[in-house]
Motif scaffolding. Structure first.
Motif, PDB file in Angstrom:
ATOM      1  N   VAL A 101     -12.450   0.221  -0.766  1.00 31.18           N
ATOM      2  CA  VAL A 101     -12.136   0.346  -2.186  1.00 31.18           C
ATOM      3  C   VAL A 101     -12.727   1.644  -2.728  1.00 31.18           C
ATOM      4  N   ALA A 102     -11.880   2.446  -3.382  1.00 34.98           N
ATOM      5  CA  ALA A 102     -12.253   3.739  -3.964  1.00 34.98           C
ATOM      6  C   ALA A 102     -12.711   4.739  -2.901  1.00 34.98           C
ATOM      7  N   GLY A 103     -12.181   4.561  -1.687  1.00 33.44           N
ATOM      8  CA  GLY A 103     -12.476   5.518  -0.628  1.00 33.44           C
ATOM      9  C   GLY A 103     -11.536   6.709  -0.732  1.00 33.44           C
ATOM     10  N   SER A 104     -11.516   7.528   0.302  1.00 35.03           N
ATOM     11  CA  SER A 104     -10.679   8.731   0.263  1.00 35.03           C
ATOM     12  C   SER A 104      -9.307   8.515   0.895  1.00 35.03           C
ATOM     13  N   GLY A 105      -9.071   7.332   1.463  1.00 39.50           N
ATOM     14  CA  GLY A 105      -7.805   7.058   2.139  1.00 39.50           C
ATOM     15  C   GLY A 105      -6.860   6.205   1.322  1.00 39.50           C
ATOM     16  N   HIS A 106      -6.178   5.285   2.007  1.00 36.02           N
ATOM     17  CA  HIS A 106      -5.178   4.422   1.387  1.00 36.02           C
ATOM     18  C   HIS A 106      -5.754   3.011   1.244  1.00 36.02           C
ATOM     19  N   CYS A 107      -6.078   2.627   0.023  1.00 32.23           N
ATOM     20  CA  CYS A 107      -6.622   1.295  -0.275  1.00 32.23           C
ATOM     21  C   CYS A 107      -5.481   0.390  -0.730  1.00 32.23           C
ATOM     22  N   VAL A 108      -5.424  -0.820  -0.167  1.00 32.35           N
ATOM     23  CA  VAL A 108      -4.384  -1.788  -0.525  1.00 32.35           C
ATOM     24  C   VAL A 108      -5.067  -3.040  -1.076  1.00 32.35           C
ATOM     25  N   LEU A 109      -4.603  -3.481  -2.260  1.00 31.47           N
ATOM     26  CA  LEU A 109      -5.125  -4.682  -2.903  1.00 31.47           C
ATOM     27  C   LEU A 109      -3.993  -5.669  -3.117  1.00 31.47           C
ATOM     28  N   ALA A 110      -4.289  -6.962  -2.975  1.00 30.49           N
ATOM     29  CA  ALA A 110      -3.288  -8.008  -3.190  1.00 30.49           C
ATOM     30  C   ALA A 110      -3.820  -9.002  -4.221  1.00 30.49           C
ATOM     31  N   GLY A 111      -2.894  -9.600  -4.990  1.00 27.99           N
ATOM     32  CA  GLY A 111      -3.285 -10.594  -5.981  1.00 27.99           C
ATOM     33  C   GLY A 111      -2.112 -11.491  -6.318  1.00 27.99           C
ATOM     34  N   HIS A 112      -2.413 -12.610  -6.968  1.00 23.48           N
ATOM     35  CA  HIS A 112      -1.363 -13.551  -7.357  1.00 23.48           C
ATOM     36  C   HIS A 112      -0.594 -13.045  -8.574  1.00 23.48           C
ATOM     37  N   ARG A 113       0.725 -13.232  -8.572  1.00 20.02           N
ATOM     38  CA  ARG A 113       1.608 -12.752  -9.642  1.00 20.02           C
ATOM     39  C   ARG A 113       1.411 -13.489 -10.952  1.00 20.02           C
ATOM     40  N   LYS A 149      10.056  -5.443  -1.865  1.00 21.55           N
ATOM     41  CA  LYS A 149      10.386  -5.520  -0.434  1.00 21.55           C
ATOM     42  C   LYS A 149      10.158  -6.946   0.050  1.00 21.55           C
ATOM     43  N   ARG A 150      10.790  -7.238   1.186  1.00 21.12           N
ATOM     44  CA  ARG A 150      10.539  -8.521   1.841  1.00 21.12           C
ATOM     45  C   ARG A 150       9.154  -8.470   2.482  1.00 21.12           C
ATOM     46  N   SER A 151       8.485  -9.605   2.502  1.00 24.51           N
ATOM     47  CA  SER A 151       7.112  -9.641   3.023  1.00 24.51           C
ATOM     48  C   SER A 151       7.022  -9.212   4.479  1.00 24.51           C
ATOM     49  N   ASN A 152       8.068  -9.477   5.269  1.00 18.23           N
ATOM     50  CA  ASN A 152       8.029  -9.097   6.688  1.00 18.23           C
ATOM     51  C   ASN A 152       8.345  -7.612   6.907  1.00 18.23           C
ATOM     52  N   GLU A 153       8.652  -6.880   5.837  1.00 19.84           N
ATOM     53  CA  GLU A 153       8.944  -5.444   5.948  1.00 19.84           C
ATOM     54  C   GLU A 153       7.792  -4.589   5.430  1.00 19.84           C
ATOM     55  N   LEU A 154       6.685  -5.214   5.062  1.00 14.68           N
ATOM     56  CA  LEU A 154       5.566  -4.468   4.494  1.00 14.68           C
ATOM     57  C   LEU A 154       4.777  -3.739   5.570  1.00 14.68           C
ATOM     58  N   TYR A 155       4.365  -2.555   5.243  1.00 13.42           N
ATOM     59  CA  TYR A 155       3.442  -1.790   6.070  1.00 13.42           C
ATOM     60  C   TYR A 155       2.761  -0.793   5.152  1.00 13.42           C
ATOM     61  N   PHE A 156       1.635  -0.279   5.571  1.00 10.98           N
ATOM     62  CA  PHE A 156       1.011   0.768   4.769  1.00 10.98           C
ATOM     63  C   PHE A 156       0.612   1.917   5.672  1.00 10.98           C
ATOM     64  N   ASP A 157       0.690   3.089   5.111  1.00  7.35           N
ATOM     65  CA  ASP A 157       0.375   4.314   5.831  1.00  7.35           C
ATOM     66  C   ASP A 157      -1.136   4.491   5.838  1.00  7.35           C
ATOM     67  N   SER A 158      -1.758   4.144   6.941  1.00  3.27           N
ATOM     68  CA  SER A 158      -3.220   4.233   7.022  1.00  3.27           C
ATOM     69  C   SER A 158      -3.713   5.677   7.042  1.00  3.27           C
ATOM     70  N   GLU A 159      -2.819   6.615   7.254  1.00  7.32           N
ATOM     71  CA  GLU A 159      -3.197   8.033   7.281  1.00  7.32           C
ATOM     72  C   GLU A 159      -3.114   8.685   5.904  1.00  7.32           C
ATOM     73  N   ALA A 160      -2.538   8.001   4.926  1.00  5.05           N
ATOM     74  CA  ALA A 160      -2.374   8.585   3.588  1.00  5.05           C
ATOM     75  C   ALA A 160      -3.733   8.789   2.933  1.00  5.05           C
ATOM     76  N   ASP A 161      -3.844   9.867   2.178  1.00  2.00           N
ATOM     77  CA  ASP A 161      -5.087  10.176   1.478  1.00  2.00           C
ATOM     78  C   ASP A 161      -4.974   9.844   0.003  1.00  2.00           C
ATOM     79  N   ASN A 162      -6.072   9.329  -0.547  1.00  3.05           N
ATOM     80  CA  ASN A 162      -6.215   9.163  -1.989  1.00  3.05           C
ATOM     81  C   ASN A 162      -5.075   8.347  -2.612  1.00  3.05           C
ATOM     82  N   PHE A 186       2.660   1.682  -6.442  1.00  3.83           N
ATOM     83  CA  PHE A 186       2.059   2.793  -5.711  1.00  3.83           C
ATOM     84  C   PHE A 186       1.405   3.746  -6.704  1.00  3.83           C
ATOM     85  N   ALA A 187       0.160   4.101  -6.429  1.00  2.00           N
ATOM     86  CA  ALA A 187      -0.565   5.021  -7.308  1.00  2.00           C
ATOM     87  C   ALA A 187      -1.258   6.079  -6.470  1.00  2.00           C
ATOM     88  N   GLU A 188      -1.375   7.265  -7.046  1.00  2.00           N
ATOM     89  CA  GLU A 188      -2.046   8.374  -6.362  1.00  2.00           C
ATOM     90  C   GLU A 188      -3.304   8.763  -7.128  1.00  2.00           C
TER      91      GLU A 188
END
Length: 196
Positions: A101-113, A149-162, A186-188
């Protein structure tokens, strides 16, 4: 005639007792939510002071790893480690395998709608989100895009910065929980000086 009134009385009494039980159960759930919110905030503050994660209650299987806020301060959420159903019942979770969280890479957070991430439906492009991890300053992110997207199509770019990605179930107004659609925000990262 007396027998009919007795039956009516017993049925009425049974309905009243059932109604009181349901009301008390609903009240108990609300009380647990308020107490859990207090314990999570307290745990976050203790974690900041000590510089290490502090569990909100002794048997918890998660701990605070960050705080997410909107620029207007209307949303202020403690982020927990993990993304299991048990964790998400108490707040948004940090998805394992993504950057800290708040690192220099790609942080992914999940929560209930319908609870912690219900505000995602109101975000607009260029809205600013503030994210703080256990160690380090507050980082600022600008919302850039949205996607379903469909849940089975999710992926995240672990190489993305910030980058910051927020995920919740979709549609927001669904009557039945779950489903296979996910809403992504998606936020930068932006420099703190760029925030107006």
């Amino acid at each position: 005639m007396k027998k009919r009134f007795l039956v009516l009385y017993i049925v009425s009494l049974g309905c009243c007792v059932a109604g009181l039980l349901l009301l008390s159960l609903g009240g108990w759930i609300r009380i647990k939510a308020v107490v859990a919110g207090y314990l999570l905030s307290r745990s976050w503050e203790m974690s900041l002071e000590s510089g290490r994660p502090v569990k909100p209650w002794p048997w918890a299987d998660t701990w605070p790893v960050g705080r997410l806020r909107t620029a207007d301060g209307k949303i202020d959420l403690v982020i927990l480690e993990g993304d299991s159903g048990e964790v998400l019942a108490f707040g948004p979770g940090h998805v394992s395998g993504s950057d800290r969280v708040a690192g220099s890479g790609h942080c992914v957070l999940a929560g209930h709608r319908d609870t912690s991430f219900s505000f995602l439906q109101h975000l607009k492009k260029n809205d600013v989100l503030l994210l703080r991890g256990l160690n380090g300053p507050v980082k600022y992110y600008s919302v850039q895009s949205f996607l379903v997207k469909r849940s089975n199509e999710l992926y995240f770019d672990s190489e993305a910065d910030n980058r910051l990605t927020l995920i919740t179930c979709y549609p927001f107004s669904a009557v039945v929980p779950g489903g296979n659609l996910r809403y992504l925000v998606f936020a930068e990262g932006i420099p703190s000086g760029a925030v107006l």
